[in-house]
Design a protein around this motif. Structure first.
Motif, PDB file in Angstrom:
ATOM      1  N   GLY A  15       0.813  -1.210   0.000  1.00 54.39           N
ATOM      2  CA  GLY A  15       0.000   0.000   0.000  1.00 54.39           C
ATOM      3  C   GLY A  15       0.844   1.256   0.000  1.00 54.39           C
ATOM      4  N   GLN A  16       1.995   1.192   0.654  1.00 57.45           N
ATOM      5  CA  GLN A  16       2.902   2.338   0.708  1.00 57.45           C
ATOM      6  C   GLN A  16       3.668   2.512  -0.601  1.00 57.45           C
ATOM      7  OE1 GLN A  16       5.773   2.067   3.902  1.00 57.45           O
ATOM      8  NE2 GLN A  16       7.089   3.663   3.027  1.00 57.45           N
ATOM      9  N   PHE A  17       4.194   1.412  -1.148  1.00 56.87           N
ATOM     10  CA  PHE A  17       5.084   1.498  -2.296  1.00 56.87           C
ATOM     11  C   PHE A  17       4.367   1.504  -3.648  1.00 56.87           C
ATOM     12  CE2 PHE A  17       8.192  -0.560   0.760  1.00 56.87           C
ATOM     13  CZ  PHE A  17       8.868   0.634   1.002  1.00 56.87           C
ATOM     14  N   PHE A  18       3.059   1.214  -3.639  1.00 57.61           N
ATOM     15  CA  PHE A  18       2.310   1.211  -4.898  1.00 57.61           C
ATOM     16  C   PHE A  18       1.081   2.119  -4.831  1.00 57.61           C
ATOM     17  CE2 PHE A  18       4.638  -2.819  -4.942  1.00 57.61           C
ATOM     18  CZ  PHE A  18       5.285  -2.708  -6.156  1.00 57.61           C
ATOM     19  N   PRO A  24       2.345   8.218  -9.803  1.00 57.33           N
ATOM     20  CA  PRO A  24       2.903   8.950 -10.943  1.00 57.33           C
ATOM     21  C   PRO A  24       4.380   8.658 -11.182  1.00 57.33           C
ATOM     22  CG  PRO A  24       2.474  10.433  -9.098  1.00 57.33           C
ATOM     23  CD  PRO A  24       1.822   9.133  -8.761  1.00 57.33           C
ATOM     24  N   ILE A  25       5.132   8.402 -10.117  1.00 58.20           N
ATOM     25  CA  ILE A  25       6.557   8.083 -10.284  1.00 58.20           C
ATOM     26  C   ILE A  25       6.721   6.771 -11.029  1.00 58.20           C
ATOM     27  CG2 ILE A  25       8.682   7.491  -9.056  1.00 58.20           C
ATOM     28  CD1 ILE A  25       7.769   9.415  -6.824  1.00 58.20           C
ATOM     29  N   LEU A  26       5.953   5.758 -10.664  1.00 59.57           N
ATOM     30  CA  LEU A  26       6.036   4.464 -11.333  1.00 59.57           C
ATOM     31  C   LEU A  26       5.607   4.574 -12.796  1.00 59.57           C
ATOM     32  CD1 LEU A  26       4.635   2.240  -8.449  1.00 59.57           C
ATOM     33  CD2 LEU A  26       6.984   2.221  -9.317  1.00 59.57           C
ATOM     34  N   ASN A  27       4.608   5.400 -13.072  1.00 59.78           N
ATOM     35  CA  ASN A  27       4.195   5.601 -14.458  1.00 59.78           C
ATOM     36  C   ASN A  27       5.275   6.316 -15.270  1.00 59.78           C
ATOM     37  OD1 ASN A  27       1.326   4.850 -15.502  1.00 59.78           O
ATOM     38  ND2 ASN A  27       1.052   5.316 -13.333  1.00 59.78           N
ATOM     39  N   MET A  28       5.972   7.270 -14.662  1.00 54.91           N
ATOM     40  CA  MET A  28       7.081   7.907 -15.362  1.00 54.91           C
ATOM     41  C   MET A  28       8.204   6.902 -15.623  1.00 54.91           C
ATOM     42  SD  MET A  28       7.385  11.795 -13.834  1.00 54.91           S
ATOM     43  CE  MET A  28       7.366  11.338 -12.084  1.00 54.91           C
ATOM     44  N   ALA A  29       8.416   6.009 -14.665  1.00 50.58           N
ATOM     45  CA  ALA A  29       9.442   4.983 -14.845  1.00 50.58           C
ATOM     46  C   ALA A  29       9.080   4.046 -15.999  1.00 50.58           C
ATOM     47  CB  ALA A  29       9.614   4.199 -13.550  1.00 50.58           C
ATOM     48  N   VAL A  30       7.808   3.674 -16.078  1.00 51.47           N
ATOM     49  CA  VAL A  30       7.358   2.820 -17.184  1.00 51.47           C
ATOM     50  C   VAL A  30       7.513   3.549 -18.515  1.00 51.47           C
ATOM     51  CG1 VAL A  30       5.320   1.743 -18.234  1.00 51.47           C
ATOM     52  CG2 VAL A  30       5.807   1.406 -15.798  1.00 51.47           C
ATOM     53  N   ARG A  53      17.285   6.098 -11.310  1.00 51.02           N
ATOM     54  CA  ARG A  53      16.841   7.493 -11.453  1.00 51.02           C
ATOM     55  C   ARG A  53      15.711   7.813 -10.480  1.00 51.02           C
ATOM     56  NH1 ARG A  53      13.992  10.428 -16.741  1.00 51.02           N
ATOM     57  NH2 ARG A  53      13.869  12.493 -15.785  1.00 51.02           N
ATOM     58  N   TYR A  54      14.754   6.883 -10.359  1.00 49.69           N
ATOM     59  CA  TYR A  54      13.582   7.143  -9.514  1.00 49.69           C
ATOM     60  C   TYR A  54      13.695   6.515  -8.126  1.00 49.69           C
ATOM     61  CZ  TYR A  54      11.424   8.900 -13.769  1.00 49.69           C
ATOM     62  OH  TYR A  54      11.151   9.628 -14.909  1.00 49.69           O
ATOM     63  N   ARG A  55      14.845   5.913  -7.841  1.00 52.25           N
ATOM     64  CA  ARG A  55      15.119   5.329  -6.521  1.00 52.25           C
ATOM     65  C   ARG A  55      14.058   4.294  -6.137  1.00 52.25           C
ATOM     66  NH1 ARG A  55      17.225  10.651  -3.039  1.00 52.25           N
ATOM     67  NH2 ARG A  55      18.918  11.205  -4.480  1.00 52.25           N
ATOM     68  N   LEU A  56      13.839   3.375  -7.034  1.00 48.38           N
ATOM     69  CA  LEU A  56      12.840   2.336  -6.813  1.00 48.38           C
ATOM     70  C   LEU A  56      13.436   1.169  -6.051  1.00 48.38           C
ATOM     71  CD1 LEU A  56      11.248   2.209 -10.397  1.00 48.38           C
ATOM     72  CD2 LEU A  56      10.625   3.686  -8.470  1.00 48.38           C
ATOM     73  N   ASN A  57      12.613   0.552  -5.196  1.00 48.74           N
ATOM     74  CA  ASN A  57      13.075  -0.652  -4.514  1.00 48.74           C
ATOM     75  C   ASN A  57      12.881  -1.871  -5.419  1.00 48.74           C
ATOM     76  OD1 ASN A  57      10.371  -1.575  -4.260  1.00 48.74           O
ATOM     77  ND2 ASN A  57      10.125  -0.572  -2.278  1.00 48.74           N
TER      78      ASN A  57
END
Length: 243
Positions: A15-18, A24-30, A53-57
């Protein structure tokens, strides 16, 4: 050590990470990863660049990996997709774990990705061993009733033979099929992806990108089923290009 897994797919911090600021960050990454792959950059190095770039786990990177695709792959996959309503009793071949685990995860509240190519995918993993969970039998029932409603022909399932407990799952599925009068043929094979691609006369049920690239036709049963389930934890990762 005894298996304590009861459900498929969900993790405590999903719930926190998604959610929230991460959507919007995940969509920019995609979008960025798909842009790179469209221009010929390898998938793995593209993910490393975008993830850093987006500091994703790790789990977020896995979601971006599954949701991204090159423009040319998206277009080719869409051109081969047959709508469920247009199957006209077509013979079907099923990527067994691929479909079952997605439906199990959807029922358990796991994150379900609506991806850039239109496919629906999960981010669950069985790590080489399949273990029955509370959602397994309900998922098989839902899948079986759905397939029976769109085809009166035998449904050919392929399961990964190298995955531990595949034999047990085959036995369970056979019992369900006999009880429910589902017309299922279930085979254990070393490489289900290759086996599905070789079934040229059949419409494939899979969300695996390589399979979708190689088959002559496929149908989006994953999406069809998930859209009919209540309270699914859906996450659209389409980039800025709306499917």
């Amino acid at each position: 050590m005894p298996n304590k897994q009861r459900h498929r797919g969900a993790q405590p911090k999903d719930g926190q990470f998604f959610g929230g600021k991460w959507i919007p960050i995940l969509n920019m990454a995609v979008e960025d990863m798909s842009w790179l792959m469209t221009r010929g950059y390898p998938r793995k190095s593209s993910l490393n660049l975008v993830g850093n770039r987006y500091r994703l786990n790790t789990r977020q990177r896995h979601a971006v990996w599954r949701a991204s695709c090159a423009d040319q792959d998206k277009d080719a996959r869409n051109s081969k997709r047959i709508d469920v309503a247009e199957l006209n009793q077509s013979p079907l071949v099923v990527d067994g774990y691929n479909l079952l685990i997605t439906v199990e995860a959807a029922l358990a509240g796991g994150v379900i990705l609506f991806c850039r190519d239109g496919a629906v995918r999960d981010i669950a993993s069985i790590h080489g061993t399949y273990r029955k969970v509370e959602e397994t039998l309900p998922a098989l029932d839902i899948i079986g009733n759905t397939l029976a409603s769109i085809s009166n022909q035998d449904i050919h399932w392929f399961l990964d033979k190298p995955v531990s407990n595949s034999g047990r799952l085959k036995t369970l599925m056979g019992e369900v099929a006999r009880e429910k009068s589902f017309r299922w043929n279930i085979d254990l094979v070393n490489n289900p992806d290759k086996a599905i691609v070789e079934e040229k006369e059949k419409v494939a049920i899979s969300s695996d990108g390589w399979v979708l690239d190689e088959v002559d036709s496929w149908t989006n049963i994953h999406r069809y089923i998930v859209n009919k389930l209540p309270e699914v934890n859906k996450l659209e990762l389409l980039g800025k290009s709306i499917f």
